[in-house]
Structures are given as C-alpha cells and as structure tokens.
Write a protein that holds these residues in place. Structure first.
Motif, PDB file in Angstrom:
ATOM      1  N   THR A 168      25.007  85.497  35.378  1.00  0.00           N
ATOM      2  CA  THR A 168      26.217  85.854  34.634  1.00  0.00           C
ATOM      3  C   THR A 168      27.433  85.134  35.206  1.00  0.00           C
ATOM      4  O   THR A 168      27.504  84.872  36.395  1.00  0.00           O
ATOM      5  N   GLY A 169      28.367  84.829  34.336  1.00  0.00           N
ATOM      6  CA  GLY A 169      29.633  84.241  34.787  1.00  0.00           C
ATOM      7  C   GLY A 169      30.176  83.262  33.759  1.00  0.00           C
ATOM      8  O   GLY A 169      29.471  82.333  33.367  1.00  0.00           O
ATOM      9  N   GLU A 171      32.361  81.098  34.261  1.00  0.00           N
ATOM     10  CA  GLU A 171      32.691  79.810  34.889  1.00  0.00           C
ATOM     11  C   GLU A 171      31.483  78.878  34.970  1.00  0.00           C
ATOM     12  O   GLU A 171      31.617  77.712  35.317  1.00  0.00           O
ATOM     13  N   ASP A 212      30.781  86.475  30.839  1.00  0.00           N
ATOM     14  CA  ASP A 212      31.275  87.784  31.281  1.00  0.00           C
ATOM     15  C   ASP A 212      31.777  88.572  30.072  1.00  0.00           C
ATOM     16  O   ASP A 212      32.974  88.853  29.935  1.00  0.00           O
ATOM     17  N   GLY A 236      28.511  89.524  38.923  1.00  0.00           N
ATOM     18  CA  GLY A 236      28.983  90.690  38.181  1.00  0.00           C
ATOM     19  C   GLY A 236      28.645  92.039  38.783  1.00  0.00           C
ATOM     20  O   GLY A 236      28.555  93.026  38.050  1.00  0.00           O
TER      21      GLY A 236
END
Ligand code: AMP
Ligand code: MG
Length: 393
Positions: A168-169, A171, A212, A236
């Motif tokens: 997850t992310g 970026e 996210d 996360g």
C-alpha cells in the motif's frame, strides 16, 4: 496439526511440503543381511589370522549379484563373490573386501580375516512398521529419499499455503516505471516478500499495489481474503491518519495485536479480514522483510502444521566486534556481518541500521538479537540469527 487441508502427492512433487501423517516403513531395509561392499562372502572361522604375507586359501564356488539370492550354501573353506547390497548367502557370516583378495580360477587367496562389520544386518536402516518420518516433517531431499526407501511413492502433505501480497502507498511506483517524480519511490516490498514466501515453499497467488484509499483497499482485501490463507500487506499500519490498513482492520475486521516490541518492525499488526489472517507489515523496506521473515514465515509454518522451533531458538553465540546499541524497551534485530577469528564468530555492524535502507540487509550475514535496553561492548558475547546460509566472502 496445521489448518490446511491435506493432499496426496507423488514424491517428486512433495519437496518442501509438510507431512500430515506418520510414514511407517513398509518393509525391512535391507530385507535380509546383505554385504556392505564388493568382495567375497565366506565363513569367519575359515579366515582367522589371514594376512598379506600369510593368506588363507579358499575355494571359489560362484557369485551372488545384487537383487538375486544365492542358490547354494557356502560350506567350510568355500567363498562366493559378493557385491554391495547382495544378500549374504546361506552358510556365510563374513565378508572380505575385493582389495584384500586374489583369485586364480577357483582358488582364492584372502589376505585379511573376513569381518562381520561389513555385513549389514536385516532391518539395519529401517524396520518394517517402524516410524520412518513423523507428521509435521517438512520434506527435504533426505526426507524424500527416506520416504522412498520406506516404500512410499506418494505422501499426504498439507497443501501449500496461499499468500497474497498487497503493497500500500500512494507514493509507490512499480519498479519498471519509466519515470519517477519527487516524493515517489519504486515499490520494493512486493518482490522481497514474494521471494521470502517462495523460499518458505508457499504458493504466491499474486502481489499487487494499492493506493492509500480506503475503498480501493477494502476491495483489494476482499479479493485477497477470498484467495489466500494469509494476506500480507505492507505499509499503512502506523499512527498516521492515512494508515488505512490499520483503521480498516480496526473498524471492519479484527485486530489480534498491533505493535510489537521489536526494532525494526514496531508498528506490525496482525488480524483477520473476512476470517482470513492478515499480517500487516510496516512499509519501511527493511522492517517489512525482517518482520515477514521473523513472524510471517513461522505463521505459514504453523498453518502447515510443521514441527519447527521458533527462529529465535536458532541463534548462535558470536562476539560483538564493535559496541552495539540495543533499543529502549524493544528487542533490536541489528544487522551484522560475520567474520571468523580462530574458533569464534565476530559480528560487526553493517554500514547503516536504518530500516529504510535496504543495503543494511544486503550487507548483512546475520541479525544480532539485542535484548531491550542492552548495549553490548566489543568482545561481549551476543546471540546472532543467521540471515544467509554462508557469510559474505
Ligand atoms: P508506511 O508504513 O506506509 O508509513 O511507509 C513507511 C515508509 O516505507 C515510507 O517511506 C514508504 O514510502 C516506504 N514504503 C512503504 N511501502 C513500500 C514499498 N512497498 N516499497 C518501498 N517502500 C515502501
Ligand atoms: Mg504508506
């Protein structure tokens, strides 16, 4: 016992799987007394005192190849050629190795006394009905050979645990992306976690990326929970408002624990989503890999019902090469390189201990397990956990 269903597999497909029942030997091995070497079988009493200078003369009466019993009986003063694994002929109770005899037609000169040592007694390797391999054994090469030797062409094992990896992310960019902008980074946890799962013989169903966004993450977890025995997420799980793995599990799933007294890896979370276990790893790349290795792989082993000690039971003593800094209130798994000095292993810290810098793992041979609040000095004995099979050259 593990939680996964059993499957029956041919031996060739069972490498790395875990037995779900005991394997008993189907027959004695060897099935009768046999020879441990090539030579002649004869009577012990006939060859007492034989030497190179004073060989004993015997009468050669035939041979007994592997796989076929000898028809006749070896009488006093007689011998038969025998080969490794061939059954001891009736009447013979010892063997002389081929290097210690000379044959001329049916005259045989033996240069050393026959020995009982070179006769392998029936059932020496396996006894019919005896336990060959126990439930919970993860089958390696030697185990598979032993299973075959015990007469089993197929084995019952736990099905491979299925793993879905979710990074997850917002970026994150896939490692192959052509451009990278400020604040973005290439996604690296997925490939590392997939590799660790495969090293542990798990079946990786897929590895995916999600931003996210709680709705996207919810959909992703729904699919993952349907396809996996263990869902492994990264990122996360910290304190931030955008740490949606944690908030979703708290609100709509189950959290068994959040935060572990370890460094790296403090924010680790473990829970369930729609009933499927979820290991929520921190996003920092070193933390992610190390926590999966230290906690996730034992979880997979437990699912399979493997009888295995905790990885922390497998530490070795080493000497700190430099002072090392433990963490306040947490176990610090410090990355170290190992070198040999005489009879001891010396552990030197790698160039950085930052949990964001993957180099700390590629440089490391082992993790020094530093108890909370400890700060061993150079020369102190510490416990290390090997991270690779052989230290860097
Ligand atoms: P998080 O745990 O989501 O707060 O992430 C902590 C740090 O790890 C941030 O710098 C992230 O950019 C980085 N990170 C998170 N996930 C990954 C990943 N899959 N690959 C590389 N870096 C990551
Ligand atoms: Mg994040």
């Amino acid at each position: 016992m593990g939680c996964l269903p059993s499957v029956e597999l041919p031996l060739e497909d069972a490498h790395g799987r875990v037995l779900t029942n005991d394997l008993l030997a189907r027959a004695d091995h060897p099935t009768a007394d046999d020879s441990a070497l090539d030579g002649v079988a004869c009577r012990l009493a006939d060859t007492v005192g034989a030497t190179k200078d004073q060989p004993v003369r015997l009468r050669w009466i035939g041979e007994v190849p592997a796989g076929r019993p000898f028809d006749g009986t070896v009488g006093p003063g007689e011998a038969v050629s025998i080969y490794t694994g061939a059954l001891m002929p009736h009447g013979a109770d010892g063997v002389v190795p081929v290097e210690r005899l000379h044959r001329d037609g049916d005259t045989l000169w033996v240069q050393q006394p026959a020995s009982l040592r070179d006769v392998r007694p029936r059932g020496q390797a396996l006894r019919a009905g005896a336990l060959a391999l126990a439930t919970g054994t993860r089958l390696d090469a030697a185990h598979l050979a032993l299973a075959a030797s015990a007469g089993h062409g197929r084995v019952e094992v736990a099905r491979a645990p299925r793993v879905v990896v979710v990074a997850t992310g917002d970026e994150l960019l896939s490692a192959g992306a052509t451009e990278i902008g400020p604040g973005r980074s290439f996604e690296s946890n997925g490939p590392g976690l997939v590799a660790l799962a495969r090293e542990a013989h798990a079946a990786v169903v897929r590895s995916e990326r999600v931003g996210d966004d709680p709705d996207a993450l919810r959909r992703c977890l729904d699919r993952a929970a349907g396809d996996a025995d263990l869902v492994v997420t990264s990122g996360g799980v910290s304190m931030g408002a955008r740490d949606h793995v944690r908030t979703l599990l708290e609100r709509e799933g189950e959290v068994a624990f959040w935060r572990v007294a370890m460094k790296p890896g403090g924010p680790t979370l473990f829970g369930r989503w729609r009933g499927t276990p979820v290991l929520g790893l921190p996003g920092n790349p070193v933390a992610s890999l190390l926590v999966f290795w230290l906690l996730g792989l034992p979880a997979l082993r437990a699912l399979e019902g493997e009888r295995a000690p905790s990885p922390l039971a497998a530490t070795w003593p080493a000497q700190a090469g430099h002072g090392l800094q433990g963490a306040t209130g947490r176990v610090h798994f410090a990355r170290v390189r190992l070198r040999r000095e005489g009879a001891s292993w010396i552990a030197d810290p790698v160039s950085t201990q930052s949990s964001g810098v993957l180099r700390s793992l590629t440089e490391a041979d082992a993790l020094a397990v530093l108890p909370p609040n400890s700060s061993p000095q150079a020369g102190d004995t510490i416990e290390v956990l090997p991270w690779r099979t052989a230290p860097h050259a």
